[in-house]
Design a protein around this motif. Structure first.
Motif, PDB file in Angstrom:
ATOM      1  N   UNK A  48      33.832 113.760  76.126  1.00 36.51           N
ATOM      2  CA  UNK A  48      33.543 112.915  77.282  1.00 36.51           C
ATOM      3  C   UNK A  48      33.816 113.634  78.596  1.00 36.51           C
ATOM      4  N   UNK A  49      34.877 114.458  78.632  1.00 42.46           N
ATOM      5  CA  UNK A  49      35.198 115.207  79.850  1.00 42.46           C
ATOM      6  C   UNK A  49      34.469 116.542  79.930  1.00 42.46           C
ATOM      7  N   UNK A  50      33.815 116.904  78.817  1.00 41.39           N
ATOM      8  CA  UNK A  50      33.046 118.152  78.753  1.00 41.39           C
ATOM      9  C   UNK A  50      33.895 119.367  79.136  1.00 41.39           C
ATOM     10  N   UNK A  51      35.129 119.350  78.718  1.00 45.85           N
ATOM     11  CA  UNK A  51      36.017 120.480  78.970  1.00 45.85           C
ATOM     12  C   UNK A  51      37.145 120.504  77.946  1.00 45.85           C
ATOM     13  N   UNK A  52      37.568 121.709  77.607  1.00 44.06           N
ATOM     14  CA  UNK A  52      38.734 121.884  76.726  1.00 44.06           C
ATOM     15  C   UNK A  52      39.876 122.510  77.507  1.00 44.06           C
ATOM     16  N   UNK A  53      39.870 122.266  78.808  1.00 42.33           N
ATOM     17  CA  UNK A  53      40.911 122.785  79.710  1.00 42.33           C
ATOM     18  C   UNK A  53      42.302 122.381  79.229  1.00 42.33           C
ATOM     19  N   UNK A  54      43.217 123.332  79.234  1.00 39.46           N
ATOM     20  CA  UNK A  54      44.607 123.031  78.903  1.00 39.46           C
ATOM     21  C   UNK A  54      45.016 123.388  77.494  1.00 39.46           C
ATOM     22  N   UNK A  55      44.053 123.684  76.614  1.00 40.10           N
ATOM     23  CA  UNK A  55      44.398 124.068  75.247  1.00 40.10           C
ATOM     24  C   UNK A  55      44.813 125.535  75.208  1.00 40.10           C
ATOM     25  N   UNK A 115      53.183 124.189  73.794  1.00 42.75           N
ATOM     26  CA  UNK A 115      54.283 123.612  74.567  1.00 42.75           C
ATOM     27  C   UNK A 115      54.536 124.451  75.818  1.00 42.75           C
ATOM     28  N   UNK A 116      54.522 125.779  75.653  1.00 42.66           N
ATOM     29  CA  UNK A 116      54.753 126.657  76.793  1.00 42.66           C
ATOM     30  C   UNK A 116      53.634 126.546  77.830  1.00 42.66           C
ATOM     31  N   UNK A 117      52.373 126.499  77.371  1.00 43.12           N
ATOM     32  CA  UNK A 117      51.256 126.403  78.305  1.00 43.12           C
ATOM     33  C   UNK A 117      51.267 125.066  79.032  1.00 43.12           C
ATOM     34  N   UNK A 118      51.551 123.991  78.313  1.00 44.08           N
ATOM     35  CA  UNK A 118      51.610 122.670  78.946  1.00 44.08           C
ATOM     36  C   UNK A 118      52.750 122.610  79.953  1.00 44.08           C
ATOM     37  N   UNK A 168      53.938 125.167  81.677  1.00 42.33           N
ATOM     38  CA  UNK A 168      53.549 125.966  82.826  1.00 42.33           C
ATOM     39  C   UNK A 168      52.509 125.258  83.700  1.00 42.33           C
ATOM     40  N   UNK A 169      51.522 124.605  83.062  1.00 38.83           N
ATOM     41  CA  UNK A 169      50.456 123.949  83.807  1.00 38.83           C
ATOM     42  C   UNK A 169      50.942 122.668  84.479  1.00 38.83           C
ATOM     43  N   UNK A 170      51.975 122.063  83.901  1.00 41.89           N
ATOM     44  CA  UNK A 170      52.496 120.789  84.402  1.00 41.89           C
ATOM     45  C   UNK A 170      51.415 119.715  84.470  1.00 41.89           C
ATOM     46  N   UNK A 171      50.524 119.753  83.488  1.00 48.80           N
ATOM     47  CA  UNK A 171      49.488 118.724  83.348  1.00 48.80           C
ATOM     48  C   UNK A 171      49.064 118.655  81.885  1.00 48.80           C
ATOM     49  N   UNK A 172      48.529 117.516  81.486  1.00 51.36           N
ATOM     50  CA  UNK A 172      48.176 117.280  80.084  1.00 51.36           C
ATOM     51  C   UNK A 172      46.948 118.076  79.681  1.00 51.36           C
ATOM     52  N   UNK A 173      45.983 118.243  80.603  1.00 51.12           N
ATOM     53  CA  UNK A 173      44.743 118.918  80.262  1.00 51.12           C
ATOM     54  C   UNK A 173      43.898 118.062  79.334  1.00 51.12           C
ATOM     55  N   UNK A 174      43.183 118.710  78.417  1.00 50.64           N
ATOM     56  CA  UNK A 174      42.313 117.993  77.480  1.00 50.64           C
ATOM     57  C   UNK A 174      43.061 117.475  76.258  1.00 50.64           C
ATOM     58  N   UNK A 175      44.363 117.688  76.199  1.00 51.87           N
ATOM     59  CA  UNK A 175      45.150 117.150  75.091  1.00 51.87           C
ATOM     60  C   UNK A 175      45.111 115.621  75.123  1.00 51.87           C
ATOM     61  N   UNK A 176      45.093 115.015  73.952  1.00 49.85           N
ATOM     62  CA  UNK A 176      45.022 113.561  73.855  1.00 49.85           C
ATOM     63  C   UNK A 176      46.391 112.983  73.503  1.00 49.85           C
TER      64      UNK A 176
END
Length: 312
Positions: free
Chosen positions: A48-55, A212-215, A217-225
């Protein structure tokens, strides 16, 4: 199918007796259904968001290889039950293979997440921009958007590694079953099954650390559900219990999911913290950017407004 099973079955006789456990069957059906349902929010969020950002691509690599190893582990450990299906009724056969179905669905659903990750990987991160010389003003064609980025190269290598591991595991398992038979018929097959289980456990123990480390660092959920993790984490204990109750199963078949559940709970907690923090700050969960429509005036913006009024 019968001829294939005949070719993979040693000459030693097997005792195939149906084993019916209504409670275990109900739990297994519930888990299989819940497993599919729990992954749907993740698949939907990416599409739906057409992105896998944050994985994290390393998180997905470890997860795919771990689930593949676990899948072949349970196939080998349950090979006697698979062979016995030719002499059992359809219902009894399906009941005896519920453990294989559970882990097979886990492998398929997670592999689909990896496929969606590749399909919806952000286009702007697949290539690096061309750097024009400061002293020359050349108009480069718009079709030349740059060379392949290092991040996308890594993702393609990871995809090749996952496919190679799947192929190698299939070939080795098939050869062992044809030549020497199932784990109960030859120690070599039993050792291979145990290796796959331990290998899967080790990768599962490492799997969530890159994410866990990437999340963090990004301080955002991204495309994770978050809904997916909220459905899966509490169900891990029930999943592990059902695998422990399977005849012929040992700790190598269920320890992977116990470790994974604990680490997934850690990631879930982190995502919930960032979600509510970003919601208060008006920051997007997907890419960590500020949402203009959520910028509410405060005492500073009112002071600026008063200055404008006086200047007027």
């Amino acid at each position: 199918m019968a001829s294939l099973l005949d070719s993979l079955t040693p000459y030693s006789s097997r005792t195939c007796e149906p084993h019916h456990d209504a409670s275990a069957l109900s739990i297994s059906i519930f888990l299989c259904t819940g497993l599919v349902v729990s992954y749907l929010p993740q698949h939907y969020r990416i599409i739906s968001n057409k992105t896998s950002e944050g994985f994290s691509s390393w998180f997905l690599l470890l997860g795919v290889v771990s689930s593949t190893s676990s899948f072949f582990n349970i196939i080998l450990l349950q090979w006697d039950a698979i062979v016995c299906c030719r002499s059992l009724a359809t219902g009894a056969c399906l009941e005896s293979l519920m453990g294989v179905f559970q882990i097979g669905l886990q492998w398929a659903m997670f592999s689909l997440v990896f496929i969606l990750f590749l399909v919806y990987f952000p286009e702007d991160k697949k290539r690096t921009a061309w750097h024009r010389p400061n002293t020359l003003h050349l108009e480069l064609p718009t079709t030349l958007s740059g060379s392949i980025s290092e991040e996308w190269k890594v993702n393609l290598v990871i995809a090749a590694l996952c496919l190679g591991h799947l192929t190698l595991s299939f070939v080795i398992s098939l050869v062992l079953l044809i030549v020497v038979g199932g784990p109960k018929d030859h120690e070599l097959t039993n050792l291979w099954a145990g290796f796959l289980g331990v290998f899967s456990m080790i990768l599962a123990a490492m799997q969530y650390f890159p994410q866990i480390w990437k999340t963090w660092q990004r301080k955002s959920v991204g495309a994770l559900s978050i809904p997916m993790m909220m459905l899966q984490t509490p169900g891990t204990a029930l999943f592990v219990y059902s695998l422990m109750m399977l005849p012929g199963s040992n700790w190598t078949a269920w320890i992977t999911y116990m470790v994974t559940g604990l680490l997934q709970g850690t990631l879930l907690t982190l995502c919930i913290i960032w979600h509510f923090r970003n919601k208060q700050l008006g920051i997007s969960d997907l890419d960590g950017t500020t949402l203009p429509q959520q910028q509410h005036p405060d005492e500073h913006t009112r002071l600026l407004g008063d200055d404008d009024g006086e200047a007027h």
